[in-house]
Design a protein around this motif. Structure first.
Motif, PDB file in Angstrom:
ATOM      1  N   ALA A  37       0.772  -1.306   0.024  1.00 27.62           N
ATOM      2  CA  ALA A  37      -0.001  -0.006  -0.042  1.00 27.62           C
ATOM      3  C   ALA A  37       0.790   1.282  -0.039  1.00 27.62           C
ATOM      4  CB  ALA A  37      -0.871   0.016   1.389  1.00 27.62           C
ATOM      5  N   VAL A  38       1.804   1.300   1.058  1.00 26.29           N
ATOM      6  CA  VAL A  38       2.733   2.347   0.938  1.00 26.29           C
ATOM      7  C   VAL A  38       3.578   2.723  -0.366  1.00 26.29           C
ATOM      8  CG1 VAL A  38       4.699   3.493   2.134  1.00 26.29           C
ATOM      9  CG2 VAL A  38       3.017   2.371   3.468  1.00 26.29           C
ATOM     10  N   ALA A  39       4.092   1.449  -1.091  1.00 20.64           N
ATOM     11  CA  ALA A  39       4.656   1.491  -2.210  1.00 20.64           C
ATOM     12  C   ALA A  39       3.754   2.273  -3.511  1.00 20.64           C
ATOM     13  CB  ALA A  39       5.330   0.359  -2.690  1.00 20.64           C
ATOM     14  N   LEU A  40       2.435   1.895  -3.266  1.00 25.10           N
ATOM     15  CA  LEU A  40       1.578   2.495  -4.566  1.00 25.10           C
ATOM     16  C   LEU A  40       1.405   4.091  -4.167  1.00 25.10           C
ATOM     17  CD1 LEU A  40      -1.137  -0.522  -4.515  1.00 25.10           C
ATOM     18  CD2 LEU A  40       0.509   0.106  -6.327  1.00 25.10           C
ATOM     19  N   ILE A  41       1.200   4.217  -3.046  1.00 25.36           N
ATOM     20  CA  ILE A  41       0.951   5.562  -2.744  1.00 25.36           C
ATOM     21  C   ILE A  41       2.007   6.444  -3.164  1.00 25.36           C
ATOM     22  CG2 ILE A  41       0.533   7.240  -0.775  1.00 25.36           C
ATOM     23  CD1 ILE A  41      -1.215   5.002   0.676  1.00 25.36           C
ATOM     24  N   PHE A  42       3.289   5.955  -2.759  1.00 21.97           N
ATOM     25  CA  PHE A  42       4.380   6.955  -2.928  1.00 21.97           C
ATOM     26  C   PHE A  42       5.282   6.571  -4.330  1.00 21.97           C
ATOM     27  CE2 PHE A  42       3.776   7.409   1.701  1.00 21.97           C
ATOM     28  CZ  PHE A  42       4.246   8.780   1.772  1.00 21.97           C
ATOM     29  N   HIS A  43       4.410   5.697  -5.071  1.00 26.15           N
ATOM     30  CA  HIS A  43       5.015   5.711  -6.531  1.00 26.15           C
ATOM     31  C   HIS A  43       5.215   6.941  -7.492  1.00 26.15           C
ATOM     32  CE1 HIS A  43       6.053   3.555 -10.214  1.00 26.15           C
ATOM     33  NE2 HIS A  43       4.897   3.920 -10.946  1.00 26.15           N
ATOM     34  N   PRO A  44       4.378   7.624  -7.115  1.00 27.98           N
ATOM     35  CA  PRO A  44       4.413   9.081  -8.008  1.00 27.98           C
ATOM     36  C   PRO A  44       5.823   9.903  -7.489  1.00 27.98           C
ATOM     37  CG  PRO A  44       2.077   8.659  -7.433  1.00 27.98           C
ATOM     38  CD  PRO A  44       3.052   7.650  -6.607  1.00 27.98           C
ATOM     39  N   VAL A  45       5.910   9.508  -6.388  1.00 28.96           N
ATOM     40  CA  VAL A  45       7.214  10.480  -5.931  1.00 28.96           C
ATOM     41  C   VAL A  45       8.305  10.027  -6.345  1.00 28.96           C
ATOM     42  CG1 VAL A  45       8.513  11.125  -3.718  1.00 28.96           C
ATOM     43  CG2 VAL A  45       5.741  11.055  -3.712  1.00 28.96           C
ATOM     44  N   GLU A  46       8.574   8.386  -6.415  1.00 28.70           N
ATOM     45  CA  GLU A  46       9.508   7.831  -7.162  1.00 28.70           C
ATOM     46  C   GLU A  46       9.665   8.176  -8.595  1.00 28.70           C
ATOM     47  OE1 GLU A  46      11.866   4.881  -9.153  1.00 28.70           O
ATOM     48  OE2 GLU A  46       9.543   4.871  -9.382  1.00 28.70           O
ATOM     49  N   ARG A  47       8.602   8.351  -9.467  1.00 25.68           N
ATOM     50  CA  ARG A  47       8.607   8.505 -10.540  1.00 25.68           C
ATOM     51  C   ARG A  47       9.137  10.202 -10.885  1.00 25.68           C
ATOM     52  NH1 ARG A  47       9.361   4.433 -13.793  1.00 25.68           N
ATOM     53  NH2 ARG A  47       7.719   2.839 -13.538  1.00 25.68           N
ATOM     54  N   MET A  48       8.575  10.970 -10.049  1.00 25.54           N
ATOM     55  CA  MET A  48       9.450  12.491 -10.042  1.00 25.54           C
ATOM     56  C   MET A  48      11.002  12.368  -9.928  1.00 25.54           C
ATOM     57  SD  MET A  48       8.250  15.599  -7.589  1.00 25.54           S
ATOM     58  CE  MET A  48       9.219  14.934  -6.539  1.00 25.54           C
ATOM     59  N   LEU A  49      11.257  11.805  -8.803  1.00 27.07           N
ATOM     60  CA  LEU A  49      12.693  11.559  -8.771  1.00 27.07           C
ATOM     61  C   LEU A  49      13.347  10.932  -9.936  1.00 27.07           C
ATOM     62  CD1 LEU A  49      12.717  10.512  -5.090  1.00 27.07           C
ATOM     63  CD2 LEU A  49      13.131  12.777  -5.742  1.00 27.07           C
ATOM     64  N   GLU A  50      12.855   9.971 -10.633  1.00 24.91           N
ATOM     65  CA  GLU A  50      13.410   9.449 -11.824  1.00 24.91           C
ATOM     66  C   GLU A  50      13.609  10.490 -12.961  1.00 24.91           C
ATOM     67  OE1 GLU A  50      13.007   5.652 -14.531  1.00 24.91           O
ATOM     68  OE2 GLU A  50      11.502   6.111 -12.789  1.00 24.91           O
ATOM     69  N   ARG A  51      12.564  11.572 -13.240  1.00 25.44           N
ATOM     70  CA  ARG A  51      12.477  12.281 -14.162  1.00 25.44           C
ATOM     71  C   ARG A  51      13.685  13.324 -13.623  1.00 25.44           C
ATOM     72  NH1 ARG A  51       6.906  11.569 -13.744  1.00 25.44           N
ATOM     73  NH2 ARG A  51       6.698  13.505 -12.544  1.00 25.44           N
ATOM     74  N   ARG A  52      13.767  13.621 -12.550  1.00 25.43           N
ATOM     75  CA  ARG A  52      14.681  14.649 -12.176  1.00 25.43           C
ATOM     76  C   ARG A  52      16.047  14.241 -11.867  1.00 25.43           C
ATOM     77  NH1 ARG A  52      11.682  19.178  -8.239  1.00 25.43           N
ATOM     78  NH2 ARG A  52       9.925  19.495  -9.530  1.00 25.43           N
ATOM     79  N   LEU A  53      16.483  13.161 -11.193  1.00 26.30           N
ATOM     80  CA  LEU A  53      17.651  12.543 -10.842  1.00 26.30           C
ATOM     81  C   LEU A  53      18.327  11.600 -11.730  1.00 26.30           C
ATOM     82  CD1 LEU A  53      17.248  12.133  -7.120  1.00 26.30           C
ATOM     83  CD2 LEU A  53      17.976  14.115  -8.470  1.00 26.30           C
ATOM     84  N   GLY A  54      17.395  11.027 -12.862  1.00 23.93           N
ATOM     85  CA  GLY A  54      17.845  10.219 -13.716  1.00 23.93           C
ATOM     86  C   GLY A  54      17.319   8.541 -13.363  1.00 23.93           C
ATOM     87  N   ASN A  55      18.029   7.960 -13.848  1.00 17.35           N
ATOM     88  CA  ASN A  55      17.855   6.429 -13.853  1.00 17.35           C
ATOM     89  C   ASN A  55      18.479   5.970 -12.857  1.00 17.35           C
ATOM     90  OD1 ASN A  55      16.663   3.586 -13.930  1.00 17.35           O
ATOM     91  ND2 ASN A  55      17.797   3.038 -15.744  1.00 17.35           N
ATOM     92  N   ARG A  56      18.331   6.193 -11.401  1.00 15.94           N
ATOM     93  CA  ARG A  56      18.979   5.619 -10.380  1.00 15.94           C
ATOM     94  C   ARG A  56      18.248   4.960  -9.432  1.00 15.94           C
ATOM     95  NH1 ARG A  56      22.599  10.973  -8.902  1.00 15.94           N
ATOM     96  NH2 ARG A  56      23.890  11.251 -11.131  1.00 15.94           N
ATOM     97  N   PRO A  57      17.821   3.799  -9.544  1.00 17.71           N
ATOM     98  CA  PRO A  57      16.894   3.270  -8.794  1.00 17.71           C
ATOM     99  C   PRO A  57      17.025   3.091  -7.130  1.00 17.71           C
ATOM    100  CG  PRO A  57      18.080   1.715 -10.200  1.00 17.71           C
ATOM    101  CD  PRO A  57      18.446   2.786 -10.541  1.00 17.71           C
TER     102      PRO A  57
END
Length: 367
Positions: A37-57
């Motif tokens: 549930a927490v991963a689903l809720i904060f998935h948009p935050v991870e996507r936003m960081l990916e766009r700004r910081l690049g592909n650093r999983p």
């Protein structure tokens, strides 16, 4: 023939191993569910960081997890500790006789005899209702006291489950999309159906946890604040109770503040009673109507009556996790039937029409 036997044997063993793995994971159902549930809720935050910081999983997942800790985990732990402490205090006051729930109800009956007369028209025994209310109040405070003792005795297990949830959340944030794609390939439901069902799962989980839970917290906070301002004992405890019952449509926080307003009026505190009533109707009551469309959205909301029934059923079946699991099961039930009606209902209707046409064409021949 031998190839069919091999396939059936493999499928049977696949089901058996899967069931064994599910039983193996059963003790960790709570941490796993909340990690998802927490991963689903904060998935948009991870996507936003990916766009700004690049592909650093790893870095993106770690930053997302830290944001989750600050916003969700730490405040919830603090609130839970304060709630348990408040519940123990109320329970001790009940044990010492400082708080007497039965006398409060008797005071209301004496001040408003019309209530007893009104309930009598429906064959409601006021004395029995009083005993049940007192038992519920005492039982609730006793439950919180037991939880405090239980957490103290099982501190290691509690923090182990919390650490497991945080650990799983990191990997689900980092690899969640890959796991979904893997499940889509593995499940034999058809890719389009599976994507629709996974989308519904994510949608309802986000709406229930992020939207409904946030609204409940806001309503509970508003209720606790007005109780504290009016000097009502156990303001924090009642605020949390209002937050919990706010998860139930058609019931809501009114089940707490309405009896409190009635009692204030019964003991002669007319001005605080009026203030609480107006505040409850205007501020607490309208918070749900104003915030739910913004935080949840009308398109993702299942009917209120189904939310109520599924939430109560979920709590009865899954415990505290049921306030999310119940509506989730109901939403998946509706999604499955929606797919069935869309894909097979039209064919059945068309088949019926075709049979009708054939019967009409054959009619002259039969004549």
């Amino acid at each position: 023939m031998y190839a069919k036997l091999e396939t059936r044997t493999f499928l049977a063993m696949l089901v058996g191993v899967s069931l064994a793995f599910a039983l193996l994971m059963k003790p960790f159902f709570g941490p796993i569910f909340w990690a998802v549930a927490v991963a689903l809720i904060f998935h948009p935050v991870e996507r936003m960081l990916e766009r700004r910081l690049g592909n650093r999983p790893n870095i993106n997942a770690l930053i997302t997890l830290l944001v989750c800790m600050v916003i969700v985990v730490i405040p919830v732990l603090g609130l839970g500790a304060a709630l348990i402490a408040e519940g123990m205090m109320v329970y001790q006051k009940i044990q010492s006789g400082e708080i007497r729930p039965g006398e409060y109800i008797d005071q209301i009956n004496q001040s408003f005899p019309a209530i007893e007369a009104f309930l009598g028209q429906f064959n409601v025994n006021v004395d029995e209702l009083r005993d049940r209310a007192v038992n519920a109040f005492v039982g609730g405070s006793q439950f919180l006291a037991k939880q405090a003792i239980g957490i103290g005795q099982n501190t290691f297990q509690f923090f182990l489950a919390l650490a497991l949830m945080i650990y799983l959340t990191f990997f689900l944030i980092r690899d969640g999309q890959k796991l979904v794609e893997l499940l889509i390939k593995a499940l034999p439901l058809g890719d389009e159906r599976e994507r629709l069902l996974f989308a519904k799962f994510a949608e309802v989980t986000r709406a229930t946890v992020k939207g409904n839970l946030l609204i409940a917290i806001i309503q509970g906070a508003l209720g606790g604040i007005i109780f504290w301002i009016l000097g009502i004992t156990g303001a924090l405890l009642w605020g949390v109770v209002m937050a919990v019952v706010s998860l139930l449509p058609a019931v809501g926080a009114a089940i707490v503040w309405v009896p409190a307003a009635v009692y204030l009026a019964a003991v002669g505190d007319v001005v605080p009673a009026v203030v609480l009533t107006v505040y409850g109707v205007v501020v607490i009551g309208l918070a749900d109507n104003l915030l739910r469309p913004v935080l949840v959205g009308r398109d993702t909301k299942i009917p209120d009556w189904l939310v109520l029934l599924s939430t109560l059923g979920g709590i009865a079946m899954f415990g505290i996790n049921g306030f999310v699991m119940g509506p989730l099961v109901a939403a998946l039930f509706m999604a499955f039937w929606g797919i069935f009606i869309r894909e097979f209902g039209h064919d059945t209707h068309a088949s019926g029409q075709a049979d009708k046409v054939v019967d009409q064409d054959d009619a002259p021949a039969r004549k």
